[in-house]
Design a protein around this motif. Structure first.
Motif, short mmCIF file in Angstrom:
data_model
loop_
_atom_site.label_atom_id
_atom_site.label_comp_id
_atom_site.label_asym_id
_atom_site.label_seq_id
_atom_site.Cartn_x
_atom_site.Cartn_y
_atom_site.Cartn_z
N TRP A 58 0.83 -1.21 0.00
CA TRP A 58 0.00 0.00 0.00
C TRP A 58 0.87 1.26 0.00
N VAL A 59 1.93 1.22 0.80
CA VAL A 59 2.84 2.36 0.85
C VAL A 59 3.57 2.53 -0.48
N LEU A 60 4.03 1.43 -1.07
CA LEU A 60 4.81 1.51 -2.30
C LEU A 60 3.98 2.01 -3.47
N TYR A 61 2.82 1.38 -3.71
CA TYR A 61 2.05 1.76 -4.90
C TYR A 61 0.54 1.60 -4.77
N GLY A 62 0.07 0.85 -3.78
CA GLY A 62 -1.36 0.56 -3.69
C GLY A 62 -2.22 1.79 -3.53
N PHE A 63 -1.83 2.68 -2.61
CA PHE A 63 -2.61 3.89 -2.37
C PHE A 63 -2.66 4.76 -3.62
#
Length: 446
Positions: free
Chosen positions: A67-72
């Motif tokens: 989520w931190v890397l790209y999900g959000f």
């Protein structure tokens, strides 16, 4: 949960009250994942308890990093109606501490972490359908792929500012489609690929700890207030309070309806039925609670309680092994809660959209709800089945039959949930072995 459209003159300022409220709600939603682990963990047999707990807990680790890397960025950035993107949110590397979520009085970081907790619990919900038989390594990889390919796009459709379902006007206050139908349909897709447990419909597979189930259900009920009421992203206009009330009301109604159904059908009020009924009510009110009145919430909960209680038996009729009734409770409950908006929406809650019983005689909102429900169901079912098929043909999704029979806890985690080596009646501990040996020798001599 999508951003509101506001004039520049009306642009909100950071609210410490709403920010604190949302951080508390985020913590409550995080607590739901351990609560789910206990709920599922008590429902399986002793030999699968730890594996069931771990299948939920691992989601806390994997999904947080993704989520931190790209999900959000993919879920809530603006790009097109199918997927989002915002390069400033990649790795959360370019977000100001007091930068506000568009149209709201809370920081972007707060909205991000609240949505993270939703992303964590959704794949954990799937795990209950796969109890007793899935490799932990394959499950972990499935979570990573599923969140990326299924959850993130669906969250964008439903809650993203330019998501197609959001622009169409599909109402999903807190996750009937994006969370519950999504997880339930995925569970069905996976179990159709990996098959049944050894002994399904032949061996007894009763819950090993109903107190653990009740503890888990209680934690879920408690955390769900943050899940639902927090999804309005503030506490200024009373809609969040309406959702809080409706969450309690629908859950109570569903629990009572489930218990009444099983008393009539099976002759007993069971603790498992009470816990399952409560969860069914929580699921059904999740999409609808901001649109219906408290009386409507009673109807939503009661209908969901009876329908889900009936639906859990379908696995025996149709032969799919949904171990802990994820399909029967989450998919069916999510569908019911989402579609009933088209009947019970009052137009006085989160929006002016009304249902059939409140003047929408053209079924406009109902058709919108159908579009959202069946699009998410079909996408999640098909893509999840394909992912499971590919993993099964490469890594292998299932443990061996011997490992399944002897116990997946020992095979996958080299541990057991309960250690009875020092327990017993009468003679215990170090005295037990000599006493038993003496008794056996005496019998042999005789």
């Amino acid at each position: 949960m999508a951003p509101a459209i506001m004039l520049a003159a009306d642009a909100p300022k950071l609210s410490s009250a709403n920010t604190g409220f949302m951080l508390i709600c985020s913590a409550l939603v995080m607590l739901m994942t351990p609560g789910l682990a206990f709920f599922y963990g008590g429902m399986v047999r002793v030999k699968s308890t730890l594996n069931m707990l771990m299948m939920s807990f691992i989601s806390l680790g994997i999904v947080t990093i993704l989520w931190v890397l790209y999900g959000f960025s993919l879920a809530f950035g603006t790009h097109n109606s199918l997927i989002g993107w915002n390069s400033d949110w990649f790795g959360l590397s370019n977000i100001g501490l007091t930068e506000l979520w568009d149209g709201y009085s809370i920081p972007v970081f707060v909205f991000m972490v609240f949505q993270l907790m939703f992303a964590i619990i959704t794949p954990a919900l799937i795990s209950g359908a796969l109890a007793d038989r899935v490799k932990f390594s394959a499950w972990s990889l499935f979570i990573a792929l599923w969140v990326t390919i299924v959850y993130v796009p669906v969250a964008h459709w439903v809650w993203g500012a330019d998501g197609w379902a959001y622009k169409l006007g599909v109402i999903d206050f807190a996750g009937g489609t994006a969370v519950h139908i999504n997880a339930g349909a995925a569970a069905l897709g996976v179990i159709l690929v990996i098959g049944k447990r050894v002994g399904f419909k032949r061996d007894p597979m009763r819950p090993h700890s109903l107190p653990l189930v009740m503890l888990g259900a209680g934690l879920l009920w408690f955390g769900w207030f943050g899940f639902n009421a927090g999804s309005w992203l503030g506490n200024d206009d009373g809609v969040g309070a309406l959702m809080f009330v409706n969450t309690q009301v629908a859950t109570a109604a569903a629990m009572l309806a489930w218990l009444a159904y099983e008393k009539i059908r099976h002759g007993a009020f069971t603790t498992l039925g009470a816990a399952s009924g409560a969860v069914a009510g929580l699921v059904a009110i999740t999409p609808s609670g901001g649109a219906v009145s408290p009386l409507g919430a009673i109807a939503v909960g009661a209908i969901a309680g009876v329908a889900c209680a009936a639906a859990v038996g379908l696995k025996f009729r149709f032969g799919y092994d949904d171990s802990l009734d994820v399909v029967g409770v989450h998919m069916v409950g999510g569908i019911i809660g989402s579609l009933l908006i088209g009947f019970f929406a009052t137009g006085k809650g989160q929006s002016t959209a009304t249902g059939v019983f409140y003047g929408d005689h053209t079924f406009t909102q109902l058709w919108k709800q159908c579009a959202g429900v069946f699009a998410v169901l079909a996408y999640s079912l098909i893509v999840s089945a394909v992912l499971a098929f590919l993993l099964d043909k490469t890594l292998g999704m299932r443990v061996t039959e011997d490992e399944e029979i002897s116990g997946i806890d020992q095979a996958e985690h080299a541990e057991t949930a309960y250690d009875f080596s020092g327990a017993g009646g009468g003679v215990t501990g170090s005295l037990a072995a000599p006493a038993l040996a003496a008794a056996q020798n005496k019998k042999v001599d005789a």
